[in-house]
Design a protein around this motif. Sequence first.
Motif, PDB file in Angstrom:
ATOM      1  N   TYR A 257      -3.889  -7.881   7.039  1.00  0.00           N
ATOM      2  CA  TYR A 257      -4.570  -6.427   6.629  1.00  0.00           C
ATOM      3  C   TYR A 257      -6.100  -6.990   6.142  1.00  0.00           C
ATOM      4  O   TYR A 257      -6.333  -8.878   6.080  1.00  0.00           O
ATOM      5  CB  TYR A 257      -4.262  -5.834   5.744  1.00  0.00           C
ATOM      6  N   GLU A 258      -7.548  -6.465   5.956  1.00  0.00           N
ATOM      7  CA  GLU A 258      -8.691  -7.137   5.900  1.00  0.00           C
ATOM      8  C   GLU A 258      -8.864  -5.824   4.906  1.00  0.00           C
ATOM      9  O   GLU A 258      -9.407  -4.233   4.788  1.00  0.00           O
ATOM     10  CB  GLU A 258      -9.652  -6.672   6.844  1.00  0.00           C
ATOM     11  N   GLY A 259      -8.987  -6.253   3.978  1.00  0.00           N
ATOM     12  CA  GLY A 259      -9.219  -4.970   2.275  1.00  0.00           C
ATOM     13  C   GLY A 259      -7.661  -4.275   2.844  1.00  0.00           C
ATOM     14  O   GLY A 259      -6.762  -4.295   2.467  1.00  0.00           O
ATOM     15  N   ASP A 260      -8.049  -2.961   2.906  1.00  0.00           N
ATOM     16  CA  ASP A 260      -6.957  -1.722   3.047  1.00  0.00           C
ATOM     17  C   ASP A 260      -6.469  -1.505   4.383  1.00  0.00           C
ATOM     18  O   ASP A 260      -5.757  -0.367   4.538  1.00  0.00           O
ATOM     19  CB  ASP A 260      -6.383  -0.783   2.109  1.00  0.00           C
ATOM     20  N   ALA A 261      -6.757  -2.174   5.449  1.00  0.00           N
ATOM     21  CA  ALA A 261      -7.067  -1.744   6.986  1.00  0.00           C
ATOM     22  C   ALA A 261      -7.301  -2.593   7.496  1.00  0.00           C
ATOM     23  O   ALA A 261      -6.948  -3.973   7.584  1.00  0.00           O
ATOM     24  CB  ALA A 261      -8.391  -1.159   7.628  1.00  0.00           C
ATOM     25  N   ALA A 262      -6.344  -2.740   8.451  1.00  0.00           N
ATOM     26  CA  ALA A 262      -5.420  -3.167   9.181  1.00  0.00           C
ATOM     27  C   ALA A 262      -6.613  -4.267  10.370  1.00  0.00           C
ATOM     28  O   ALA A 262      -7.657  -3.203  10.210  1.00  0.00           O
ATOM     29  CB  ALA A 262      -4.370  -2.461  10.390  1.00  0.00           C
ATOM     30  N   TYR A 263      -6.508  -4.873  10.079  1.00  0.00           N
ATOM     31  CA  TYR A 263      -6.962  -5.672  11.640  1.00  0.00           C
ATOM     32  C   TYR A 263      -6.293  -6.469  12.578  1.00  0.00           C
ATOM     33  O   TYR A 263      -5.184  -7.425  12.653  1.00  0.00           O
ATOM     34  CB  TYR A 263      -7.531  -6.890  10.260  1.00  0.00           C
ATOM     35  N   LYS A 264      -6.975  -6.573  13.753  1.00  0.00           N
ATOM     36  CA  LYS A 264      -6.038  -6.875  14.350  1.00  0.00           C
ATOM     37  C   LYS A 264      -6.483  -8.661  14.508  1.00  0.00           C
ATOM     38  O   LYS A 264      -7.832  -9.259  14.442  1.00  0.00           O
ATOM     39  CB  LYS A 264      -6.513  -6.591  15.909  1.00  0.00           C
ATOM     40  N   ASP A 265      -5.342  -9.505  14.961  1.00  0.00           N
ATOM     41  CA  ASP A 265      -6.221 -11.489  15.518  1.00  0.00           C
ATOM     42  C   ASP A 265      -4.842 -11.450  15.418  1.00  0.00           C
ATOM     43  O   ASP A 265      -3.433 -11.817  14.801  1.00  0.00           O
ATOM     44  CB  ASP A 265      -7.007 -11.629  14.153  1.00  0.00           C
ATOM     45  N   LEU A 266      -4.594 -12.097  16.439  1.00  0.00           N
ATOM     46  CA  LEU A 266      -3.097 -12.380  17.775  1.00  0.00           C
ATOM     47  C   LEU A 266      -3.106 -13.855  17.349  1.00  0.00           C
ATOM     48  O   LEU A 266      -2.444 -14.399  18.267  1.00  0.00           O
ATOM     49  CB  LEU A 266      -3.037 -12.083  18.558  1.00  0.00           C
ATOM     50  N   ARG A 267      -3.789 -14.918  16.850  1.00  0.00           N
ATOM     51  CA  ARG A 267      -4.850 -16.090  17.236  1.00  0.00           C
ATOM     52  C   ARG A 267      -2.990 -16.286  15.929  1.00  0.00           C
ATOM     53  O   ARG A 267      -2.700 -16.244  15.084  1.00  0.00           O
ATOM     54  CB  ARG A 267      -5.569 -16.468  16.602  1.00  0.00           C
ATOM     55  N   TYR A 268      -2.798 -17.986  15.936  1.00  0.00           N
ATOM     56  CA  TYR A 268      -2.020 -18.547  14.794  1.00  0.00           C
ATOM     57  C   TYR A 268      -2.436 -18.338  13.131  1.00  0.00           C
ATOM     58  O   TYR A 268      -3.646 -17.998  12.847  1.00  0.00           O
ATOM     59  CB  TYR A 268      -1.920 -20.325  14.695  1.00  0.00           C
ATOM     60  N   TYR A 269      -1.974 -17.644  12.640  1.00  0.00           N
ATOM     61  CA  TYR A 269      -1.926 -17.362  11.607  1.00  0.00           C
ATOM     62  C   TYR A 269      -2.920 -18.059  10.536  1.00  0.00           C
ATOM     63  O   TYR A 269      -4.147 -18.344   9.830  1.00  0.00           O
ATOM     64  CB  TYR A 269      -0.936 -16.864  10.911  1.00  0.00           C
ATOM     65  N   THR A 270      -2.517 -19.695  10.018  1.00  0.00           N
ATOM     66  CA  THR A 270      -2.709 -20.746   9.712  1.00  0.00           C
ATOM     67  C   THR A 270      -4.049 -20.985   9.641  1.00  0.00           C
ATOM     68  O   THR A 270      -5.062 -21.037   9.185  1.00  0.00           O
ATOM     69  CB  THR A 270      -2.102 -21.801  10.251  1.00  0.00           C
ATOM     70  N   ARG A 271      -4.106 -20.943  11.021  1.00  0.00           N
ATOM     71  CA  ARG A 271      -5.551 -21.563  11.944  1.00  0.00           C
ATOM     72  C   ARG A 271      -6.730 -19.581  11.283  1.00  0.00           C
ATOM     73  O   ARG A 271      -7.786 -20.290  10.618  1.00  0.00           O
ATOM     74  CB  ARG A 271      -6.335 -21.409  13.301  1.00  0.00           C
ATOM     75  N   VAL A 272      -6.318 -18.884  11.247  1.00  0.00           N
ATOM     76  CA  VAL A 272      -7.377 -17.556  11.265  1.00  0.00           C
ATOM     77  C   VAL A 272      -7.521 -17.559   9.609  1.00  0.00           C
ATOM     78  O   VAL A 272      -9.210 -17.067   9.057  1.00  0.00           O
ATOM     79  CB  VAL A 272      -6.767 -16.292  11.557  1.00  0.00           C
ATOM     80  N   LEU A 273      -6.620 -18.092   8.827  1.00  0.00           N
ATOM     81  CA  LEU A 273      -6.733 -17.698   7.385  1.00  0.00           C
ATOM     82  C   LEU A 273      -7.688 -18.909   6.947  1.00  0.00           C
ATOM     83  O   LEU A 273      -8.167 -18.818   6.109  1.00  0.00           O
ATOM     84  CB  LEU A 273      -5.504 -18.160   6.653  1.00  0.00           C
ATOM     85  N   THR A 274      -7.418 -20.451   7.480  1.00  0.00           N
ATOM     86  CA  THR A 274      -8.751 -21.535   7.411  1.00  0.00           C
ATOM     87  C   THR A 274      -9.874 -21.172   7.515  1.00  0.00           C
ATOM     88  O   THR A 274     -11.435 -21.372   6.979  1.00  0.00           O
ATOM     89  CB  THR A 274      -7.704 -22.781   7.824  1.00  0.00           C
ATOM     90  N   GLU A 275      -9.920 -20.460   8.755  1.00  0.00           N
ATOM     91  CA  GLU A 275     -11.488 -20.157   9.678  1.00  0.00           C
ATOM     92  C   GLU A 275     -11.947 -18.912   8.211  1.00  0.00           C
ATOM     93  O   GLU A 275     -13.882 -19.629   7.816  1.00  0.00           O
ATOM     94  CB  GLU A 275     -11.565 -19.526  10.704  1.00  0.00           C
ATOM     95  N   ARG A 276     -10.959 -18.361   7.317  1.00  0.00           N
ATOM     96  CA  ARG A 276     -12.063 -16.890   6.727  1.00  0.00           C
ATOM     97  C   ARG A 276     -12.331 -17.552   5.421  1.00  0.00           C
ATOM     98  O   ARG A 276     -13.185 -17.661   4.884  1.00  0.00           O
ATOM     99  CB  ARG A 276     -10.678 -15.968   6.559  1.00  0.00           C
TER     100      ARG A 276
ATOM    101  N   LEU B 185       0.657  -0.785   0.147  1.00  0.00           N
ATOM    102  CA  LEU B 185      -0.121  -0.009   0.153  1.00  0.00           C
ATOM    103  C   LEU B 185       1.138   1.709   0.053  1.00  0.00           C
ATOM    104  O   LEU B 185       2.150   1.112   0.895  1.00  0.00           O
ATOM    105  CB  LEU B 185      -1.130  -0.187   1.219  1.00  0.00           C
ATOM    106  N   PRO B 186       0.463   2.780  -0.436  1.00  0.00           N
ATOM    107  CA  PRO B 186      -0.570   2.627  -1.423  1.00  0.00           C
ATOM    108  C   PRO B 186      -1.189   2.860  -2.545  1.00  0.00           C
ATOM    109  O   PRO B 186      -2.629   1.913  -3.177  1.00  0.00           O
ATOM    110  CB  PRO B 186      -1.529   4.488  -0.673  1.00  0.00           C
ATOM    111  N   GLU B 187       0.283   2.162  -3.310  1.00  0.00           N
ATOM    112  CA  GLU B 187      -0.417   1.957  -4.809  1.00  0.00           C
ATOM    113  C   GLU B 187      -0.698   0.600  -5.143  1.00  0.00           C
ATOM    114  O   GLU B 187      -1.771   0.142  -6.041  1.00  0.00           O
ATOM    115  CB  GLU B 187       1.365   2.285  -5.674  1.00  0.00           C
ATOM    116  N   TYR B 188       0.071  -0.695  -4.556  1.00  0.00           N
ATOM    117  CA  TYR B 188      -0.767  -1.512  -5.042  1.00  0.00           C
ATOM    118  C   TYR B 188      -1.178  -2.609  -3.935  1.00  0.00           C
ATOM    119  O   TYR B 188      -1.045  -2.499  -2.745  1.00  0.00           O
ATOM    120  CB  TYR B 188       1.252  -2.829  -5.098  1.00  0.00           C
ATOM    121  N   SER B 189      -2.536  -3.457  -3.880  1.00  0.00           N
ATOM    122  CA  SER B 189      -3.279  -3.829  -3.497  1.00  0.00           C
ATOM    123  C   SER B 189      -4.090  -5.270  -3.631  1.00  0.00           C
ATOM    124  O   SER B 189      -4.330  -4.702  -5.393  1.00  0.00           O
ATOM    125  CB  SER B 189      -4.214  -3.320  -2.715  1.00  0.00           C
TER     126      SER B 189
END
Length: 361
Positions: free
Chosen positions: A214-233, A178-182
Amino acid sequence: MTSSYDRSSAPPHSPQPRPGISRRAFGTATAAATAAVTVAATQAAATRAEAAEPAERPFRAAPGRHSRRPNILFVLGDDLGWADLSSYGSPHIRTPHLDRLARQGVRFTQAYSGSATCSPTRFSLYTGRYPGRTTGGLAEPIADRSAGLEPTHPTLASLLRDAGYRTALIGKWHCGYLPEYSPVRSGWEEFFGNFGGALEYYSKLGLGGEYDLYEGDAAYKDLRYYTRVLTERAAAYVRRDHDRPWLLNLNYTTPHWPWIADGDTEASAEIVRRIKAGDPAALWHRDGGSVEKYAQMVEDLDRSVGVVLDALRRSGQEKDTLVVFGSDNGGERFSYFWPLYTGEAIPMEDWRDRMWLDTWV
């Protein structure tokens, strides 16, 4: 010279040499005649078989079928070695969900990545072009904010979006900052993930110590294990009541360094401490990891893909979805390479015979 062949010793009904013909000449003539008969019989059988088979026809959709346009679920591992799945020969890593995908679909064993590092490989996957044909694709890999995937360049996502698809990218982008690429500037309607090449799995701190989820272009707070977070999403996206076919790029960072598995909170805290103390190499985790830890991360990736595939089945979309799984550009130092040599970041053998699985059942 005449033959001294004894007719009384010949087997019943065996061909007899004529007087005045040598035994060698007779044998040669008999073999030639037999071969000619065999070839003629083989050719006749082949002709009958060809006549019995349906005529070859051009590849096209089967007539009379009215299937909807398929959804596309494209799952990418990060720095996964070509033989790190049990279906590709790993002797110590068990990947039952991806093995099932291989059995149900097509297992590819000859493939080339666009490069030996993350960014250019993703440029080629997103655009369908050699990465060197784009300015951002020349970076090996993108390490600052000066280059990226130009928003005006067509991508798989932009073309499918314009054809009526819903599009989303969940996970690692690594094609500009950001801000040019996303992703949301390059055809994906939704983005949830990280912009950089690596991050610590719990804190989400990137190579420069910046927070990178990030969610879209805004920071998103989630401090759980990343692989688990992506899988849920990803599972939640699949389960939605979609009104159109969809493309989901699910780009895991697993099993890329740092060598942090789900539950390794103490190792995570140590890396975070070093990042905040200004150690530029903390995230590379050169003093950590093991073959066992790597296997744990790969098996967690397999379980995570299994969760998403289960959501696909339960939503009733399995038979309308093309599922593709692959790695990006060769494995890291704990990957299983044999009999090939080297791995990620070095353009030698391991970046060619990569694993690719796909199925559309």
